[in-house]
Scaffold this active site. Structure first.
Site, PDB file in Angstrom:
ATOM      1  N   VAL A  98       0.827  -1.203   0.000  1.00  0.00           N
ATOM      2  CA  VAL A  98       0.000   0.000   0.000  1.00  0.00           C
ATOM      3  C   VAL A  98       0.865   1.258   0.000  1.00  0.00           C
ATOM      4  CG1 VAL A  98      -0.287   0.217   2.525  1.00  0.00           C
ATOM      5  CG2 VAL A  98      -2.073   1.048   0.975  1.00  0.00           C
ATOM      6  N   ASP A 175      -6.692  -1.837   5.841  1.00  0.00           N
ATOM      7  CA  ASP A 175      -6.840  -2.710   7.004  1.00  0.00           C
ATOM      8  C   ASP A 175      -5.639  -3.623   7.136  1.00  0.00           C
ATOM      9  OD1 ASP A 175      -7.475  -5.714   5.994  1.00  0.00           O
ATOM     10  OD2 ASP A 175      -8.334  -4.271   4.598  1.00  0.00           O
ATOM     11  N   GLY A 317      -5.712  -6.688   0.579  1.00  0.00           N
ATOM     12  CA  GLY A 317      -6.099  -5.783   1.656  1.00  0.00           C
ATOM     13  C   GLY A 317      -5.145  -4.617   1.733  1.00  0.00           C
ATOM     14  N   GLU A 318      -4.973  -4.066   2.926  1.00  0.00           N
ATOM     15  CA  GLU A 318      -4.086  -2.924   3.204  1.00  0.00           C
ATOM     16  C   GLU A 318      -4.624  -1.609   2.654  1.00  0.00           C
ATOM     17  OE1 GLU A 318      -0.123  -3.506   1.759  1.00  0.00           O
ATOM     18  OE2 GLU A 318       0.177  -5.395   2.832  1.00  0.00           O
ATOM     19  N   GLY A 319      -5.612  -1.654   1.775  1.00  0.00           N
ATOM     20  CA  GLY A 319      -6.031  -0.470   1.028  1.00  0.00           C
ATOM     21  C   GLY A 319      -5.467  -0.461  -0.375  1.00  0.00           C
TER      22      GLY A 319
END
Length: 350
Positions: A98, A175, A317-319
């Site tokens: 990210v 997240d 995830g992570e954005g």
């Protein structure tokens, strides 16, 4: 802002701005409908902002909400729980995916400890909002008390408000939490009415046996608690995670401030379902950045009536998917600001 005042500040899309954006799209120097989903996106953003054209979505702010999960004890993930804290350190050092995507897109990344089990060192880029050191095991007892769930939602509201007050014109959800796809699946099943099997994916890439076990774990938690989708705080408390609840608050605050929020993958989608249950009009602020490979994501987005902008088979995830969608969102808005009309350009219409 509290949850109550935030929800009270959320209003439907502005109809005159929607109409103005549709009318402007019809006069731009291109065939009507030729920009596909970008046209409707620009119209939606005008309706959210209450003005046409809507503000350009910059600066952009990513908030990565991190938390741990008691259900990890059920063997739903091959990764040790300590990885959550280790990845937080990686985010803060700028070494995660990210971070790389955010540098490319010109977005700022903030990490929020809303429920990491391991105490973290303070440092720039980290917001300390830890409600408790990880959730309880939802197969044994509620993951959170109602007060804890509310505290996590309001932590998300505070973070979004802080970023908006700092100048952010668009928010992006991120997240981090080992085993967090398990509560996400439970939340998606609870809010949409789908089965545990339909909502539960392979997360970080588990094998068939672990996947089957994970479905059983989700089903067991749902059977134990029978969460009521009409009581979103109760659903979050029973089977949610601290980061899921915080993302719900983050989205609600964006909607209250009429600032768009790009929703990332399955974790964010489960939080978005909770946000919509608190305030249905909050959906006007949501942009589905991409279609996660996790099956629950498609279920959640369909329930929300959102079409993802990208479909790259991602499930990190992570954005990460939200950040990749940011230039697409910016392009949709820039069309309304910069593309000439037929009249102004002296171009003949058909």
């Amino acid at each position: 802002m509290t949850l109550e005042t935030t929800v009270a500040a959320i209003h439907p899309a502005d109809q005159p701005a929607l109409a103005a954006a549709r009318e402007l799209q019809s006069r731009l120097t291109k065939p009507a409908g030729s920009l596909g989903a970008l046209e409707e996106l620009s119209v939606r953003l005008a309706g959210l902002a209450g003005v046409c054209p809507p503000p350009l979505p910059a600066p952009a702010a990513v908030a990565v909400f991190a938390g741990d999960h008691g259900v990890h004890a059920q063997g739903v993930s091959p990764w040790p729980q300590e990885v959550t804290a280790q990845m937080v350190a990686n985010f803060l050092a700028g070494g995660a995916v990210v971070n790389a995507f955010a540098r490319q897109a010109g977005a700022d990344v903030t990490v929020v400890d809303v429920g990491v089990a391991t105490p973290l060192s303070t440092g720039p880029g980290l917001i300390e909002a830890n409600v408790r050191r990880g959730t309880r095991d939802m197969t044994v007892e509620p993951a959170l008390t109602r007060d804890e769930a509310l505290a996590a939602v309001e932590a998300g509201i505070r973070v979004a408000t802080q970023l908006i007050d700092g100048g952010a014109k668009i928010l992006l959800t991120g997240d981090m939490g080992i085993a967090n796809t398990t509560p996400a699946a439970a939340l998606i099943a609870a809010f949409t009415g789908c089965t545990a099997e339909q909502a539960t994916g392979r997360g970080t890439g588990i094998d068939d046996a672990t996947h089957a076990h994970k479905i059983t774990v989700v089903a067991s938690a749902l059977e134990r608690h029978a969460p009521d989708p009409a009581d979103p705080l109760g659903v979050l408390a029973a089977v949610g995670g601290l980061e899921h609840a915080a993302i719900a608050g983050f989205i609600l605050a964006g909607a209250a401030h009429r600032v768009p929020v790009i929703v990332d993958g399955v974790i964010a989608a489960s939080g978005a379902l909770a946000a919509a249950a608190f305030a249905p009009d909050a959906v006007a602020a949501m942009i589905a950045g991409h279609l996660s490979a996790e099956p629950g994501a498609a279920v959640a987005l369909a329930h929300l009536g959102l079409e993802p902008l990208l479909d790259l088979g991602m499930r990190l995830g992570e954005g990460s998917g939200a950040v990749l969608a940011l230039p697409v969102v910016a392009a949709a808005v820039r069309v309304l600001h910069e593309v000439a009309t037929f009249d102004s350009a002296g171009v003949s219409e058909k």
